[in-house]
Design a protein around this motif. Structure first.
Motif, short mmCIF file in Angstrom:
data_model
loop_
_atom_site.label_atom_id
_atom_site.label_comp_id
_atom_site.label_asym_id
_atom_site.label_seq_id
_atom_site.Cartn_x
_atom_site.Cartn_y
_atom_site.Cartn_z
N PRO A 85 0.77 -1.45 0.04
CA PRO A 85 -0.02 -0.06 0.00
C PRO A 85 1.07 1.73 0.23
CG PRO A 85 -1.08 -1.66 1.93
CD PRO A 85 0.35 -2.38 0.72
N ARG A 86 2.17 1.11 0.86
CA ARG A 86 2.78 2.38 0.82
C ARG A 86 3.23 2.87 -0.86
NH1 ARG A 86 4.25 7.02 3.07
NH2 ARG A 86 6.81 7.51 2.77
N ALA A 87 2.99 1.92 -1.95
CA ALA A 87 3.57 2.87 -3.34
C ALA A 87 2.35 2.97 -4.06
CB ALA A 87 3.24 0.57 -3.98
N GLN A 88 0.93 2.74 -3.41
CA GLN A 88 -0.30 4.11 -3.98
C GLN A 88 0.00 5.26 -3.25
OE1 GLN A 88 -3.51 1.56 -4.12
NE2 GLN A 88 -5.34 4.16 -4.44
N ILE A 144 2.47 11.61 -4.09
CA ILE A 144 3.53 12.90 -3.89
C ILE A 144 3.45 13.35 -5.35
CG2 ILE A 144 4.85 13.28 -3.10
CD1 ILE A 144 5.21 10.79 -1.06
N LYS A 145 3.11 15.02 -5.10
CA LYS A 145 3.12 15.33 -5.82
C LYS A 145 4.34 16.51 -5.21
CE LYS A 145 -0.44 15.37 -7.98
NZ LYS A 145 -0.67 14.51 -8.54
N GLU A 146 4.92 16.23 -4.02
CA GLU A 146 6.25 17.41 -3.83
C GLU A 146 7.46 17.07 -4.17
OE1 GLU A 146 4.57 16.01 0.30
OE2 GLU A 146 3.20 16.44 -1.80
N MET A 147 8.38 17.79 -4.48
CA MET A 147 9.29 17.28 -5.41
C MET A 147 10.50 18.60 -4.39
SD MET A 147 10.99 16.79 -8.67
CE MET A 147 11.85 18.68 -9.72
N ALA A 148 11.94 17.33 -3.49
CA ALA A 148 12.71 18.39 -2.96
C ALA A 148 13.60 19.02 -4.13
CB ALA A 148 13.51 17.48 -2.39
N SER A 149 14.23 20.20 -2.90
CA SER A 149 14.78 20.81 -4.31
C SER A 149 16.12 20.82 -3.52
CB SER A 149 14.27 22.07 -4.00
OG SER A 149 15.49 23.07 -4.34
N THR A 160 10.76 1.47 -6.98
CA THR A 160 10.13 1.13 -8.06
C THR A 160 8.45 1.77 -8.03
OG1 THR A 160 8.63 -0.53 -6.56
CG2 THR A 160 10.34 -1.44 -7.96
N ALA A 161 7.37 2.51 -7.09
CA ALA A 161 6.30 3.15 -7.34
C ALA A 161 6.61 4.84 -7.97
CB ALA A 161 5.64 3.82 -5.71
N LEU A 162 8.03 4.80 -7.57
CA LEU A 162 8.48 6.20 -8.45
C LEU A 162 9.57 6.36 -9.97
CD1 LEU A 162 9.29 8.27 -5.32
CD2 LEU A 162 7.08 8.62 -6.52
N GLY A 163 9.58 4.77 -9.92
CA GLY A 163 10.85 4.24 -11.52
C GLY A 163 12.25 5.00 -11.21
N ILE A 164 12.96 5.35 -10.04
CA ILE A 164 14.01 4.93 -9.70
C ILE A 164 15.30 4.19 -9.75
CG2 ILE A 164 16.05 6.38 -7.99
CD1 ILE A 164 13.72 8.17 -8.93
N PRO A 165 16.18 4.09 -10.65
CA PRO A 165 17.39 3.33 -10.78
C PRO A 165 18.46 3.16 -9.39
CG PRO A 165 17.12 5.49 -12.74
CD PRO A 165 16.13 5.24 -11.50
N SER A 166 18.75 2.15 -9.41
CA SER A 166 18.92 1.47 -7.69
C SER A 166 20.56 0.94 -7.75
CB SER A 166 18.31 1.62 -6.73
OG SER A 166 17.51 -0.13 -7.59
N ILE A 167 20.99 1.85 -6.53
CA ILE A 167 22.30 0.63 -6.36
C ILE A 167 21.77 -0.12 -4.98
CG2 ILE A 167 24.96 0.13 -5.99
CD1 ILE A 167 24.91 3.20 -7.62
N LEU A 168 22.04 -1.28 -4.84
CA LEU A 168 21.53 -2.12 -3.82
C LEU A 168 22.51 -2.69 -2.62
CD1 LEU A 168 18.39 -3.73 -5.39
CD2 LEU A 168 18.70 -1.12 -3.81
N ILE A 169 22.81 -2.88 -1.68
CA ILE A 169 23.43 -2.94 -1.19
C ILE A 169 23.09 -3.17 0.56
CG2 ILE A 169 25.33 -2.19 0.60
CD1 ILE A 169 25.91 0.50 -1.00
N PRO A 170 22.61 -5.16 0.39
CA PRO A 170 21.93 -5.96 1.12
C PRO A 170 22.64 -6.21 2.79
CG PRO A 170 21.46 -7.00 -1.50
CD PRO A 170 22.48 -5.64 -0.99
#
Length: 365
Positions: free
Chosen positions: A165-168, A173-178, A279-289
């Motif tokens: 549910p967090r994805a939806q 979210i409309k805001e984008m940080a500066s 994934t909700a926002l479609g951001i490329p990521s480098i994951l360090i589990p």
């Protein structure tokens, strides 16, 4: 309608429940909610701030080795089941939903014994101990990763893939940080690096070791250290880079999804909620589990993205300033590669996860 929610310990168990409650309140404004958690968990402070009534029970997890503490756990389970039944009878919910954490065990077990429809939500690609225990008792089992289906093979008729549910919530979210608020430029490719809300020492140190390599590059980085590590890391980077124009350091970020929308790449741990947001926002990521989690589930989570070319993985044992910088450089210098990864990540998102959960709720009533 009355809905009782339960989940606790970490934000990964709490925020999906709150996101679901928010969406249900939009669909059915007259819905009443009650949240049952523990006093020691984050839920005791986060949930009341969301204006949802909160009750608590006392519970702890089983230790994997022989321990007298396990006798206390059994005792607490018995007493918390009794208290949960009392709370449930007073509130009289139409459905009880558990989003993970030890507290769900007595609450959902009690609800099932009282004949109330129950739903568990598994956020990770490897099911947690509590959800495995509850699987035989609950009405439905909701998944965020198809890989977790194997852990519920005996109850496949109950299993439904819904996403988180967090994805939806994040997708809307409309805001984008500066970036200028962090001392960075808006016109340069940017990587955001963090190790969870409290930070991760190995990730912080790797960024310290990589910082000087940013000096001659046409891209920049923002490192979120966690409050505990901030002063030390800031001083280390400033000693290496007096101006530190291309690498900025902050202790904590309140609205991480808004910052995700402002950057080009994220390098981070692979907790379920973080991956849901990426994934909700479609951001490329480098994951360090993180290697310090049960059943290595963060690696399994990361593989669920990497296997679809939506992310790359660096194992903690292979993490260094050099390896981290090489992965960041490969993405920040290649917009086409970033675009492909972003699209693959977006395809893995579930922008209607709360609505799917709502349909599951209706099916058990």
């Amino acid at each position: 309608m009355k809905i009782l929610l339960s989940g606790g310990g970490t934000g990964g168990h709490i925020y999906p429940a709150l996101a679901l409650a928010k969406r249900i309140a939009e669909i059915e404004p007259t819905t009443e909610f009650l949240y049952v958690g523990t006093e020691r968990g984050l839920e005791s402070t986060i949930v009341p701030k969301a204006s949802i009534p909160f009750r608590s029970v006392e519970i702890q997890g089983l230790r994997r080795s022989l321990s007298l503490d396990n006798l206390k756990t059994v005792y607490l389970m018995m007493t918390s089941v009794a208290k949960s039944k009392k709370i449930i009878k007073e509130f009289q919910p139409d459905v009880v939903i558990g989003t993970g954490g030890y507290v769900c065990a007595p609450v959902l077990y009690a609800a099932s014994r009282l004949g109330i429809p129950t739903i568990i939500h598994e956020q990770n690609s490897v099911a947690g101990v509590t959800n495995k225990f509850l699987a035989r008792f609950v009405s439905k089992i909701c998944l965020c990763f198809e890989d977790a289906r194997n852990d519920f093979a005996a109850y496949d008729d109950k299993v439904i893939y819904t996403g988180n549910p967090r994805a939806q919530e994040v997708a809307q979210i409309k805001e984008m940080a500066s970036l200028t608020e962090y001392g960075l430029r808006e016109d340069l490719p940017t990587v955001l690096v963090f190790g969870g809300s409290r930070g991760a020492e190995k990730i912080n140190q790797s960024m310290v070791d990589a910082a000087a390599l940013f000096a001659e590059k046409d891209y920049q980085a923002l490192l979120v250290t966690g409050s505990l590590h901030y002063d030390k890391v800031r001083k280390q980077i400033e000693s290496l880079m007096p101006k530190a124009d291309h690498v900025k350091v902050v202790p904590y970020v309140d609205q991480m999804p808004a910052l995700f929308k402002a950057v080009d790449v994220v390098a981070c741990r692979s907790g379920a909620t973080t991956l849901t947001e990426l994934t909700a926002l479609g951001i490329p990521s480098i994951l360090i589990p993180s290697p310090y989690v049960t059943n290595d589930h963060q690696l399994k989570n990361a593989e669920s993205l990497a296997n679809h070319n939506a992310a790359v993985i660096i194992l903690e044992k292979e993490l260094s300033g050099e390896s981290l910088f090489q992965h960041m450089d490969a993405l920040l210098c290649n917009q086409e590669k970033r675009n492909v990864m972003a699209q693959k990540a977006k395809e893995l998102g579930v922008p209607d996860a709360s609505d799917r959960m709502w349909r599951v709720i209706q099916s058990v009533l």
